[in-house]
Design a protein around this motif. Structure first.
Motif, PDB file in Angstrom:
ATOM      1  N   THR A 169       0.791  -1.217   0.136  1.00 10.84           N
ATOM      2  CA  THR A 169      -0.179   0.048  -0.022  1.00 10.84           C
ATOM      3  C   THR A 169       0.915   1.328   0.000  1.00 10.84           C
ATOM      4  O   THR A 169       0.606   2.092  -0.632  1.00 10.84           O
ATOM      5  CB  THR A 169      -0.857   0.027   1.270  1.00 10.84           C
ATOM      6  OG1 THR A 169      -1.675  -1.132   1.362  1.00 10.84           O
ATOM      7  CG2 THR A 169      -1.870   1.124   1.247  1.00 10.84           C
ATOM      8  N   ALA A 170       1.926   1.321   0.742  1.00 15.71           N
ATOM      9  CA  ALA A 170       2.781   2.360   0.701  1.00 15.71           C
ATOM     10  C   ALA A 170       3.311   2.832  -0.593  1.00 15.71           C
ATOM     11  O   ALA A 170       3.469   3.764  -0.981  1.00 15.71           O
ATOM     12  CB  ALA A 170       3.995   2.145   1.733  1.00 15.71           C
ATOM     13  N   ARG A 214       0.636   4.363  -2.865  1.00 12.74           N
ATOM     14  CA  ARG A 214       0.377   5.516  -2.133  1.00 12.74           C
ATOM     15  C   ARG A 214       1.584   6.477  -2.735  1.00 12.74           C
ATOM     16  O   ARG A 214       1.370   7.562  -3.391  1.00 12.74           O
ATOM     17  CB  ARG A 214       0.197   5.496  -0.664  1.00 12.74           C
ATOM     18  CG  ARG A 214      -0.413   6.915  -0.105  1.00 12.74           C
ATOM     19  CD  ARG A 214       0.056   6.917   1.351  1.00 12.74           C
ATOM     20  NE  ARG A 214      -0.607   5.814   1.953  1.00 12.74           N
ATOM     21  CZ  ARG A 214      -1.792   5.390   2.252  1.00 12.74           C
ATOM     22  NH1 ARG A 214      -2.774   6.413   2.041  1.00 12.74           N
ATOM     23  NH2 ARG A 214      -2.442   4.570   2.892  1.00 12.74           N
ATOM     24  N   ALA A 215       2.743   5.955  -2.723  1.00  9.34           N
ATOM     25  CA  ALA A 215       3.706   7.051  -3.160  1.00  9.34           C
ATOM     26  C   ALA A 215       3.623   7.208  -4.569  1.00  9.34           C
ATOM     27  O   ALA A 215       3.812   8.266  -5.300  1.00  9.34           O
ATOM     28  CB  ALA A 215       5.121   6.471  -2.657  1.00  9.34           C
ATOM     29  N   LEU A 231       0.746   9.734  -5.426  1.00  9.01           N
ATOM     30  CA  LEU A 231       1.073  11.221  -5.169  1.00  9.01           C
ATOM     31  C   LEU A 231       1.991  11.638  -6.141  1.00  9.01           C
ATOM     32  O   LEU A 231       1.934  12.729  -6.255  1.00  9.01           O
ATOM     33  CB  LEU A 231       1.631  11.122  -3.499  1.00  9.01           C
ATOM     34  CG  LEU A 231       0.604  11.187  -2.416  1.00  9.01           C
ATOM     35  CD1 LEU A 231       1.488  10.982  -1.250  1.00  9.01           C
ATOM     36  CD2 LEU A 231      -0.065  11.974  -2.440  1.00  9.01           C
ATOM     37  N   GLU A 232       2.785  10.771  -6.554  1.00 10.36           N
ATOM     38  CA  GLU A 232       3.756  11.096  -7.656  1.00 10.36           C
ATOM     39  C   GLU A 232       3.046  11.643  -8.980  1.00 10.36           C
ATOM     40  O   GLU A 232       3.409  12.554  -9.533  1.00 10.36           O
ATOM     41  CB  GLU A 232       4.877  10.182  -8.004  1.00 10.36           C
ATOM     42  CG  GLU A 232       5.725  10.725  -8.963  1.00 10.36           C
ATOM     43  CD  GLU A 232       7.058   9.427  -9.037  1.00 10.36           C
ATOM     44  OE1 GLU A 232       7.591   9.413 -10.116  1.00 10.36           O
ATOM     45  OE2 GLU A 232       7.055   8.477  -8.427  1.00 10.36           O
ATOM     46  N   VAL A 284      -4.737  11.128  -2.479  1.00 10.34           N
ATOM     47  CA  VAL A 284      -5.090  10.088  -1.591  1.00 10.34           C
ATOM     48  C   VAL A 284      -4.835  10.312  -0.207  1.00 10.34           C
ATOM     49  O   VAL A 284      -4.113  11.552   0.040  1.00 10.34           O
ATOM     50  CB  VAL A 284      -3.893   8.756  -1.837  1.00 10.34           C
ATOM     51  CG1 VAL A 284      -4.300   8.372  -3.385  1.00 10.34           C
ATOM     52  CG2 VAL A 284      -2.486   9.509  -2.043  1.00 10.34           C
ATOM     53  N   ALA A 285      -5.230   9.692   0.867  1.00  8.49           N
ATOM     54  CA  ALA A 285      -5.111  10.071   2.085  1.00  8.49           C
ATOM     55  C   ALA A 285      -3.787   9.740   2.895  1.00  8.49           C
ATOM     56  O   ALA A 285      -3.137   8.818   2.085  1.00  8.49           O
ATOM     57  CB  ALA A 285      -6.246   9.442   3.022  1.00  8.49           C
ATOM     58  N   ASP A 286      -3.455  10.262   3.623  1.00  8.84           N
ATOM     59  CA  ASP A 286      -1.813   9.869   4.437  1.00  8.84           C
ATOM     60  C   ASP A 286      -2.105   8.341   4.914  1.00  8.84           C
ATOM     61  O   ASP A 286      -1.102   7.725   5.039  1.00  8.84           O
ATOM     62  CB  ASP A 286      -1.496  11.019   5.471  1.00  8.84           C
ATOM     63  CG  ASP A 286      -1.141  12.164   4.629  1.00  8.84           C
ATOM     64  OD1 ASP A 286      -0.967  12.416   3.236  1.00  8.84           O
ATOM     65  OD2 ASP A 286      -1.235  13.245   5.264  1.00  8.84           O
ATOM     66  N   ARG A 287      -3.223   8.201   5.231  1.00  4.72           N
ATOM     67  CA  ARG A 287      -3.411   6.994   6.010  1.00  4.72           C
ATOM     68  C   ARG A 287      -4.708   6.171   5.500  1.00  4.72           C
ATOM     69  O   ARG A 287      -5.438   6.544   4.808  1.00  4.72           O
ATOM     70  CB  ARG A 287      -3.639   6.927   7.476  1.00  4.72           C
ATOM     71  CG  ARG A 287      -2.419   7.552   8.147  1.00  4.72           C
ATOM     72  CD  ARG A 287      -2.708   7.638   9.604  1.00  4.72           C
ATOM     73  NE  ARG A 287      -1.631   8.279  10.383  1.00  4.72           N
ATOM     74  CZ  ARG A 287      -1.491   8.516  11.831  1.00  4.72           C
ATOM     75  NH1 ARG A 287      -2.645   8.434  12.285  1.00  4.72           N
ATOM     76  NH2 ARG A 287      -0.349   9.055  12.339  1.00  4.72           N
TER      77      ARG A 287
END
Length: 318
Positions: A280-281, A284-285, A288-289, A294-297
């Motif tokens: 998931t990390a 998510r990265a 954002l790129e 997206v939410a931080d968590r």
């Protein structure tokens, strides 16, 4: 016996006229007895002192080369008269075992020998005065061998072979190049060796050729063919014993290798390596790129996962 060495010669008392079956013990005496009966008088070609021995070569066709070894036993001088044959037949203080070689051992009880197939040693048809392996549990069979004098088979193919050499044969084959060709042929067999029916130290007692030349030739052959060892077994009996156990162990090892290969061949293929599942990390990265909100968590929305799978290249471990 009077040895023509020095101004007055060396006079010895001996118990035989020639060392035919064993070494002859000699005892030094002061002078030639005046009432002696001459049994035999032979012209001498070579009589020279070399270290702790006297080399004697008589001028006749047979029984010409011999050696007097000067040593000490229990604080006394001892002299032994020996020929090449009696030196080769010298028995070291060992008893040869009669136990079956480890490579031929199988299940105990009736039929154990049939289960392992025993050990049949092939003897080259050109081998003169062949070993009989009479005190070992083997069967011998004459057969033409492309390389080596003794061999064993597995599934009709030679898997181990031994080239047998006397010290004289080893020396001549080294100097005329025959041994190098023999080692090349032996290298093509899974297990092979050369066994010499003498001690390595005997090389440095050679007189018709420089010992250093022979020693260098052995070292060069061994460096060029490291997979084919040259073993000095001290005597004929020990050379036979070493050959028996080497051939038994070699056939056993080749059989183990074949069994492992068969087991590996029977395994099912594992198939392609599965793709690495992104975390998931990582998604998510990536989002954002590439400008996704997206939410931080927490969990990512399904459309973010779909976008990642459509646009990001899949990576796999290998």
């Amino acid at each position: 016996m009077r040895i023509p060495l020095g101004p007055d010669g060396i006079v010895l008392k001996v118990r035989d006229t020639w060392p035919r079956t064993s070494k002859v013990y000699c005892h030094r005496t002061d002078a030639w007895p005046p009432d002696a009966d001459v049994v035999e008088r032979v012209a001498t070609r070579i009589c020279v002192r070399r270290g702790a021995s006297i080399e004697l070569v008589l001028d006749r066709g047979r029984e010409s080369r011999s050696q007097f070894v000067l040593t000490h036993a229990k604080g006394r001088e001892a002299i032994f008269w020996q020929s090449a044959r009696t030196a080769k037949q010298a028995r070291p203080n060992v008893r040869l075992p009669t136990a079956r070689a480890a490579g031929t051992a199988g299940a105990e009880g009736p039929g154990a020998r049939a289960a392992t197939g025993g050990l049949t040693i092939l003897v080259d048809t050109h081998e003169r005065y062949a070993w009989r392996f009479s005190h070992q549990q083997v069967t011998t069979r004459k057969a033409p061998l492309a390389a080596g004098d003794y061999a064993v088979e597995a599934d009709g193919l030679v898997v181990a072979a031994v080239e047998r050499k006397s010290l004289e044969d080893l020396t001549s084959s080294l100097l005329d190049g025959r041994l190098r060709f023999a080692l090349s042929e032996l290298s093509g067999i899974p297990r092979a060796a050369v066994v010499v029916e003498d001690r390595y130290s005997r090389i440095f007692a050679l007189t018709r050729v420089r010992p250093a030349v022979v020693a260098d030739a052995i070292a060069e052959c061994q460096a060029r063919h490291p997979a084919v060892p040259i073993v000095f077994a001290e005597t004929r009996a020990l050379a036979q014993e070493w050959t028996y156990r080497f051939l038994a162990a070699a056939r056993h090892e080749v059989g183990l290798e074949a069994a492992v290969e068969a087991r590996l061949a029977g395994l099912m293929p594992a198939g392609p390596v599965p793709a690495v599942v992104p975390t998931t990390a990582q998604v998510r990265a990536w989002a954002l790129e590439h400008g996704y909100a997206v939410a931080d968590r927490g969990r990512l929305r399904p459309e973010i996962w779909a976008a990642f799978e459509d646009r990001a290249p899949q990576t796999s471990a290998g």
